[in-house]
Design a protein around this motif. Structure first.
Motif, PDB file in Angstrom:
ATOM      1  N   ARG B  82      18.046 -11.096  13.919  1.00 21.03           N
ATOM      2  CA  ARG B  82      19.488 -11.562  14.251  1.00 21.03           C
ATOM      3  C   ARG B  82      19.412 -12.909  14.854  1.00 21.03           C
ATOM      4  O   ARG B  82      20.264 -13.824  14.449  1.00 21.03           O
ATOM      5  N   ILE B  83      18.932 -13.028  16.061  1.00 19.47           N
ATOM      6  CA  ILE B  83      18.900 -13.906  16.966  1.00 19.47           C
ATOM      7  C   ILE B  83      18.311 -15.122  16.392  1.00 19.47           C
ATOM      8  O   ILE B  83      18.605 -16.255  16.262  1.00 19.47           O
ATOM      9  N   ASP B  84      16.962 -15.034  15.648  1.00 21.86           N
ATOM     10  CA  ASP B  84      16.331 -15.988  14.880  1.00 21.86           C
ATOM     11  C   ASP B  84      17.232 -16.587  13.786  1.00 21.86           C
ATOM     12  O   ASP B  84      17.365 -17.686  13.571  1.00 21.86           O
ATOM     13  N   LEU B  85      17.666 -15.468  13.058  1.00 22.16           N
ATOM     14  CA  LEU B  85      18.604 -16.186  11.958  1.00 22.16           C
ATOM     15  C   LEU B  85      19.915 -16.864  12.478  1.00 22.16           C
ATOM     16  O   LEU B  85      19.864 -17.990  11.856  1.00 22.16           O
ATOM     17  N   LEU B 108      24.810  -9.548  10.100  1.00 23.12           N
ATOM     18  CA  LEU B 108      24.919  -8.224   8.889  1.00 23.12           C
ATOM     19  C   LEU B 108      23.644  -8.476   8.328  1.00 23.12           C
ATOM     20  O   LEU B 108      23.106  -7.293   7.892  1.00 23.12           O
ATOM     21  N   ILE B 109      23.028  -9.582   7.796  1.00 22.21           N
ATOM     22  CA  ILE B 109      21.936  -9.672   6.847  1.00 22.21           C
ATOM     23  C   ILE B 109      20.877  -8.735   7.424  1.00 22.21           C
ATOM     24  O   ILE B 109      20.259  -7.912   6.661  1.00 22.21           O
ATOM     25  N   PRO B 110      20.368  -9.136   8.699  1.00 20.85           N
ATOM     26  CA  PRO B 110      19.246  -8.311   9.373  1.00 20.85           C
ATOM     27  C   PRO B 110      19.568  -6.667   9.064  1.00 20.85           C
ATOM     28  O   PRO B 110      18.431  -5.947   8.841  1.00 20.85           O
ATOM     29  N   ALA B 111      20.572  -6.234   9.299  1.00 22.44           N
ATOM     30  CA  ALA B 111      21.004  -4.710   9.157  1.00 22.44           C
ATOM     31  C   ALA B 111      20.780  -4.573   7.909  1.00 22.44           C
ATOM     32  O   ALA B 111      20.424  -3.363   7.591  1.00 22.44           O
ATOM     33  N   LEU B 112      21.333  -5.192   7.036  1.00 16.74           N
ATOM     34  CA  LEU B 112      21.286  -5.037   5.553  1.00 16.74           C
ATOM     35  C   LEU B 112      19.771  -4.838   5.029  1.00 16.74           C
ATOM     36  O   LEU B 112      19.501  -3.891   4.272  1.00 16.74           O
ATOM     37  N   ARG B 113      19.107  -5.889   5.403  1.00 18.49           N
ATOM     38  CA  ARG B 113      17.647  -5.921   5.108  1.00 18.49           C
ATOM     39  C   ARG B 113      17.134  -4.547   5.548  1.00 18.49           C
ATOM     40  O   ARG B 113      15.962  -3.898   4.934  1.00 18.49           O
ATOM     41  N   LEU B 114      17.216  -4.147   6.780  1.00 14.87           N
ATOM     42  CA  LEU B 114      16.874  -3.149   7.333  1.00 14.87           C
ATOM     43  C   LEU B 114      17.097  -1.816   6.476  1.00 14.87           C
ATOM     44  O   LEU B 114      16.329  -0.985   6.072  1.00 14.87           O
ATOM     45  N   SER B 115      18.417  -1.729   6.255  1.00 11.88           N
ATOM     46  CA  SER B 115      18.829  -0.649   5.316  1.00 11.88           C
ATOM     47  C   SER B 115      18.370  -0.586   3.896  1.00 11.88           C
ATOM     48  O   SER B 115      18.264   0.852   3.438  1.00 11.88           O
ATOM     49  N   ARG B 116      17.946  -1.565   3.361  1.00 10.59           N
ATOM     50  CA  ARG B 116      17.387  -1.547   2.014  1.00 10.59           C
ATOM     51  C   ARG B 116      15.956  -1.319   2.228  1.00 10.59           C
ATOM     52  O   ARG B 116      15.212  -1.262   1.063  1.00 10.59           O
ATOM     53  N   ASP B 117      15.275  -1.262   3.455  1.00 15.17           N
ATOM     54  CA  ASP B 117      13.648  -1.347   3.412  1.00 15.17           C
ATOM     55  C   ASP B 117      13.333   0.115   3.629  1.00 15.17           C
ATOM     56  O   ASP B 117      13.490   0.799   4.554  1.00 15.17           O
ATOM     57  N   THR B 185      30.336   2.176   9.585  1.00  8.63           N
ATOM     58  CA  THR B 185      30.230   1.883   8.259  1.00  8.63           C
ATOM     59  C   THR B 185      28.764   2.163   7.819  1.00  8.63           C
ATOM     60  O   THR B 185      28.191   2.836   7.167  1.00  8.63           O
ATOM     61  N   LEU B 186      27.694   1.619   8.707  1.00  7.30           N
ATOM     62  CA  LEU B 186      26.321   1.794   8.376  1.00  7.30           C
ATOM     63  C   LEU B 186      26.071   3.449   8.661  1.00  7.30           C
ATOM     64  O   LEU B 186      25.068   3.717   7.923  1.00  7.30           O
ATOM     65  N   ALA B 187      26.437   3.937   9.650  1.00  2.51           N
ATOM     66  CA  ALA B 187      26.338   5.140  10.136  1.00  2.51           C
ATOM     67  C   ALA B 187      26.594   5.969   8.843  1.00  2.51           C
ATOM     68  O   ALA B 187      26.144   7.124   8.689  1.00  2.51           O
ATOM     69  N   GLY B 188      27.499   5.466   8.230  1.00  2.00           N
ATOM     70  CA  GLY B 188      28.459   6.274   6.949  1.00  2.00           C
ATOM     71  C   GLY B 188      28.095   7.936   6.828  1.00  2.00           C
ATOM     72  O   GLY B 188      27.262   7.978   5.861  1.00  2.00           O
ATOM     73  N   THR B 189      28.600   8.833   7.497  1.00  3.15           N
ATOM     74  CA  THR B 189      28.368  10.189   7.031  1.00  3.15           C
ATOM     75  C   THR B 189      28.983  10.535   5.786  1.00  3.15           C
ATOM     76  O   THR B 189      30.013   9.710   5.448  1.00  3.15           O
ATOM     77  N   ASP B 190      28.528  11.352   4.932  1.00  2.00           N
ATOM     78  CA  ASP B 190      28.999  11.579   3.515  1.00  2.00           C
ATOM     79  C   ASP B 190      30.529  12.375   3.709  1.00  2.00           C
ATOM     80  O   ASP B 190      31.189  12.026   2.869  1.00  2.00           O
ATOM     81  N   ASP B 204      22.282   0.170  -4.641  1.00  6.12           N
ATOM     82  CA  ASP B 204      22.778  -1.156  -4.077  1.00  6.12           C
ATOM     83  C   ASP B 204      24.081  -1.017  -3.169  1.00  6.12           C
ATOM     84  O   ASP B 204      24.652  -2.026  -2.574  1.00  6.12           O
ATOM     85  N   ASN B 205      24.386   0.363  -3.001  1.00  8.08           N
ATOM     86  CA  ASN B 205      25.493   0.780  -2.450  1.00  8.08           C
ATOM     87  C   ASN B 205      25.658  -0.061  -0.847  1.00  8.08           C
ATOM     88  O   ASN B 205      26.921  -0.694  -0.731  1.00  8.08           O
ATOM     89  N   ASP B 206      24.725  -0.340  -0.195  1.00  8.40           N
ATOM     90  CA  ASP B 206      24.905  -1.011   1.199  1.00  8.40           C
ATOM     91  C   ASP B 206      25.204  -2.511   0.813  1.00  8.40           C
ATOM     92  O   ASP B 206      25.997  -3.095   1.699  1.00  8.40           O
ATOM     93  N   GLU B 207      24.584  -3.134  -0.177  1.00  5.49           N
ATOM     94  CA  GLU B 207      25.101  -4.427  -0.408  1.00  5.49           C
ATOM     95  C   GLU B 207      26.378  -4.550  -0.753  1.00  5.49           C
ATOM     96  O   GLU B 207      26.836  -5.779   0.149  1.00  5.49           O
ATOM     97  N   LEU B 208      26.701  -3.997  -1.371  1.00  4.80           N
ATOM     98  CA  LEU B 208      28.203  -4.022  -1.792  1.00  4.80           C
ATOM     99  C   LEU B 208      29.203  -3.861  -0.809  1.00  4.80           C
ATOM    100  O   LEU B 208      30.137  -4.642  -0.211  1.00  4.80           O
ATOM    101  N   LEU B 209      28.747  -2.838   0.094  1.00 12.74           N
ATOM    102  CA  LEU B 209      29.394  -2.442   1.178  1.00 12.74           C
ATOM    103  C   LEU B 209      29.407  -3.697   2.271  1.00 12.74           C
ATOM    104  O   LEU B 209      30.904  -3.962   2.754  1.00 12.74           O
ATOM    105  N   LEU B 210      28.470  -4.130   2.574  1.00 13.54           N
ATOM    106  CA  LEU B 210      28.540  -5.293   3.551  1.00 13.54           C
ATOM    107  C   LEU B 210      29.310  -6.660   2.956  1.00 13.54           C
ATOM    108  O   LEU B 210      29.891  -7.289   3.650  1.00 13.54           O
ATOM    109  N   GLN B 211      29.508  -6.763   1.485  1.00 11.41           N
ATOM    110  CA  GLN B 211      29.963  -7.864   0.889  1.00 11.41           C
ATOM    111  C   GLN B 211      31.515  -7.699   1.182  1.00 11.41           C
ATOM    112  O   GLN B 211      32.415  -8.359   0.885  1.00 11.41           O
TER     113      GLN B 211
END
Lengths: 237, 237
Positions: B82-85, B108-117, B185-190, B204-211
DNA sequence: GCATGATTCAAACGGGCGTTTGAATCGTGC
DNA sequence: GCACGATTCAAACGCCCGTTTGAATCATGC
């Protein structure tokens, strides 16, 4: 095996000599806030309440049922108050649609009232609630969704009228964000305040807090629909 | 008593035959997500990892230190990213101040990257993290505020430039709300998805979510300062 | 003033917990 | 090929857990 409540009451001269049931609920609210559900043992809980160890199982059935009782005692009235307040606002507005801010007020004010009411557990309860939102235990998750279903549906309907540019799906997401910011804020652990270096000596703390939260949430709710191109997972440099 | 890591490595032909340490961390990440810290026992954890019960204490010292290791393994790189970005964005913008949306993207992007990795624990870790935010255990709270202090300070500085109409204090509050909505939102329990009747089949749930989250948060951050009279604790009718 | 059911109580139950121990095993450098 | 430190292992330690039990106590209606 379980008993019907008898008519017995201690003379209300001493505020500390409540029902066994109430004393358990009060102690549980405090300890569940301080240590969480799993980390609170029935032994320390009954000791703090000044009742016998077996009293929890006698009056509530189990530790889990006690937790649900702790939640329902405050949550049911608060959500009913929210619904009633929203209905009153709609009545007062006549045929005109409510503003977004007004609907938000109907959500926030009952929570704020509860948080300032020391006799109803004050902030303790809201912390327990905020923590419960993040708890993965199925009995908690099922309980919470059942408790909230009616209130959320009611407010979604009201917001839809106030924000005609939003699709139903978009509003659902935004309400999700609203609930997130709200629960996180009201649950407010001290560590997060520390993390953000917020000074919080004030007693009217929560009132100031909601006065800051409301404009933030209202602006978010009213935001135009996103471009869906703002966030890109760019990788190269 | 504790050992320095030796040079031994299993031949990396089999992805399942990792370090004992890594296998413990992976199993812990999964189980802490599913059941939480307190409700996960070292016996089930070591059984799931396929290692001896004593291995956790040998390699990490204690259950608490294991939990911190689970957090730090993902959190340190994500916050650094995040800091680097943010720094890169500032470099690219030259002397012009960054937009609010751009700074948000750096969060948000580093969190999203992590969540998709999936190889870095994917969503599991973010759920553990979201839950940790709400945990009252002192060792977790102290750990988290230490981990976040640098990143938050850096972003606060950037936001201050992008939002000159806000006071430092007001920005602190709004960042608090941002973190709340984000972690929730990221912790999002069902259960919460259920509560709001969100359909979440998509991968691609999380991507839509962050958008959806980004415009909401940007609008909230940019909101004009509140009147401090919007919310009233009116009681009479 | 006694019968009855609600409530409280001390004690125990079976089991799981995090951690420690000391011996066995492994992998490497000499 | 042996010595040595790193790692694994089975077993045990002491403790606390949620719940149950059955007797004692209490409050009330007859």
């Amino acid at each position: 095996m379980r008993a019907q409540r008898p008519a017995r009451r201690t003379p209300a001269t001493d505020a500390l000599s409540l029902d066994t049931k109430s004393r358990i609920l009060d102690a549980a609210e405090l300890l569940f806030m301080e240590h969480g559900f799993e980390a609170t043992s029935l032994r320390q809980l009954t000791a703090a309440a000044g009742v016998n160890l077996a009293a929890v199982n006698y009056h509530f059935g189990s530790k889990e049922e006690l937790f649900q009782a702790v939640l329902t005692r405050r949550l049911d009235p608060m959500n009913q108050e929210r619904i009633d307040l929203l209905a009153r606002y709609e009545r007062e507005a006549g045929s005109k649609p409510l503003t977004c801010e007004k609907i938000l007020s109907a959500m926030l004010i009952p929570a704020l009232r509860l948080s300032r009411d020391e006799k109803r557990g004050g902030k303790h309860f809201l912390r327990v609630l905020g923590r419960a939102y993040a708890d993965p235990a199925p009995f908690i998750r099922n309980f919470l969704s059942a408790q909230y279903a009616g209130m959320i549906a009611r407010f979604k309907e009201a917001f839809l009228k106030a924000l005609p540019h939003l699709t139903k799906q978009e509003l659902t997401w935004r309400l999700h964000f609203v609930m997130g910011a709200l629960s996180y804020t009201l649950a407010g652990t001290d560590s997060l305040k520390l993390m953000l270096q917020v000074i919080t000596n004030d007693q009217d703390n929560d009132e100031l807090l909601l006065q800051r939260l409301a404009p933030f949430l209202a602006a978010g709710l009213k935001a135009p629909l996103g471009d869906a191109k703002k966030l890109e997972l760019v990788s190269g440099d």
